[in-house]
Scaffold this active site. Structure first.
Site, short mmCIF file in Angstrom:
data_model
loop_
_atom_site.label_atom_id
_atom_site.label_comp_id
_atom_site.label_asym_id
_atom_site.label_seq_id
_atom_site.Cartn_x
_atom_site.Cartn_y
_atom_site.Cartn_z
N TRP A 1 1.96 -4.57 11.73
CA TRP A 1 0.63 -4.98 12.21
C TRP A 1 0.24 -4.27 13.49
O TRP A 1 -0.87 -4.46 13.99
CB TRP A 1 0.60 -6.49 12.44
CG TRP A 1 0.71 -7.29 11.18
CD1 TRP A 1 0.77 -6.82 9.90
CD2 TRP A 1 0.79 -8.72 11.09
NE1 TRP A 1 0.86 -7.86 9.01
CE2 TRP A 1 0.88 -9.04 9.71
CE3 TRP A 1 0.78 -9.74 12.03
CZ2 TRP A 1 0.96 -10.36 9.26
CZ3 TRP A 1 0.87 -11.04 11.57
CH2 TRP A 1 0.96 -11.35 10.21
N HIS A 86 9.04 4.70 14.69
CA HIS A 86 7.68 4.88 14.19
C HIS A 86 7.00 6.02 14.95
O HIS A 86 7.25 6.24 16.13
CB HIS A 86 6.89 3.58 14.34
CG HIS A 86 5.57 3.60 13.64
ND1 HIS A 86 4.45 4.21 14.17
CD2 HIS A 86 5.18 3.10 12.43
CE1 HIS A 86 3.44 4.07 13.35
NE2 HIS A 86 3.85 3.41 12.28
N GLU A 158 6.75 8.91 6.88
CA GLU A 158 5.37 8.69 7.30
C GLU A 158 4.83 9.96 7.94
O GLU A 158 5.03 10.21 9.12
CB GLU A 158 5.27 7.50 8.26
CG GLU A 158 6.32 7.45 9.36
CD GLU A 158 5.83 6.64 10.55
OE1 GLU A 158 4.93 5.82 10.40
OE2 GLU A 158 6.36 6.88 11.65
N SER A 204 -1.59 5.61 5.41
CA SER A 204 -2.85 5.25 4.76
C SER A 204 -2.63 4.73 3.33
O SER A 204 -3.38 5.05 2.41
CB SER A 204 -3.81 6.45 4.75
OG SER A 204 -4.19 6.78 6.08
#
Length: 244
Positions: A1, A86, A158, A204
């Site tokens: 989130w 990340h 990613e 995405s």
């Protein structure tokens, strides 16, 4: 989130999501709220088959590290997983491969499942360096682990150029990267662990593309960003994943 949702908003999300997900067969689900909402979200999901994950952690067990959160703090708050490396941590906050390795080791030591993120920038992709970047990041992330330690790890590919941009890797591009990552895992830890390791795609992901991405032989799931902020949309992503 990411940096979204207060405690009360997180609890409301959990209630809505539970109403959508009566059946979760064939798919594992984890939500990664801000640290402040971890415990409340875990309690709101207490009897639901949904895991809770931290968005980051620090590698030291305790000490004078103002603002940091340890692995023990995450587990105490109810987390079973933690996202590490990340792209936003790497590119906004300057996190290094060495720091990622320390965090992965700390997570495994605390029996947290690490979700280890790797991926290239647009400049690196355009320079035909994608696979070199993935090799470097993955090898570094697992540098402190034995095969026994690494068996529970999840790898998330990613591509940085696809995060929050509306662009995503095509299913074919994702498959090439995922197959390469699995081959690298096999080179480090052996083919059995590589076959068992989950390699998931982030960038995405949305209801309209998740099935095509997940249908690729080496894509084992999704790391969902912006589309996961809406419980209705996230539930649809789960449903589309179940059809693959």
């Amino acid at each position: 989130w990411k940096m979204h949702k207060t405690v009360s908003e997180s609890v409301d999300y959990a209630r809505t999501l539970r109403g959508h997900l009566e059946q979760t067969d064939g798919v594992d689900i984890a939500l990664a709220p801000p640290f402040t909402a971890l415990n409340a979200l875990r309690n709101a999901l207490h009897d639901a088959p949904i895991h809770v994950a931290g968005q980051d952690l620090y590698w030291e067990k305790q000490g004078a590290f103002t603002g940091q959160v340890s692995a023990a703090m995450l587990t105490d708050a109810g987390a079973s997983h933690v996202i590490i490396g990340h792209s936003e941590r790497r590119h906004i906050f300057g996190e290094t491969d060495d720091q990622v390795a320390k965090k992965v080791a700390a997570a495994v030591d605390a029996n947290l499942t690490p979700i280890v993120c790797v991926g290239e920038t647009l400049e690196q992709r355009d320079g035909d360096k994608t696979l070199d970047v993935l090799d470097r990041q993955l090898t570094a992330a697992f540098a402190e682990l034995s095969a026994g330690d690494a068996h529970s790890a999840i790898v998330a590919y990613e591509p940085v150029w696809a995060i929050g941009t509306g662009r995503n890797a095509t299913p074919e591009q994702a498959q090439v990267a995922h197959a390469h990552l699995r081959a690298r895992i096999a080179a480090i830890f052996g083919s059995d662990l590589a076959a068992a390791c989950r390699v998931i795609y982030g960038g995405s992901v949305k209801p309209s593309n998740v099935a095509a991405l997940s249908s690729q032989p080496d894509v084992d799931g999704s790391l969902v960003g912006g589309a996961g902020l809406d419980p209705d949309g996230f539930a649809e992503i789960v449903r589309q994943s179940q059809t693959v």
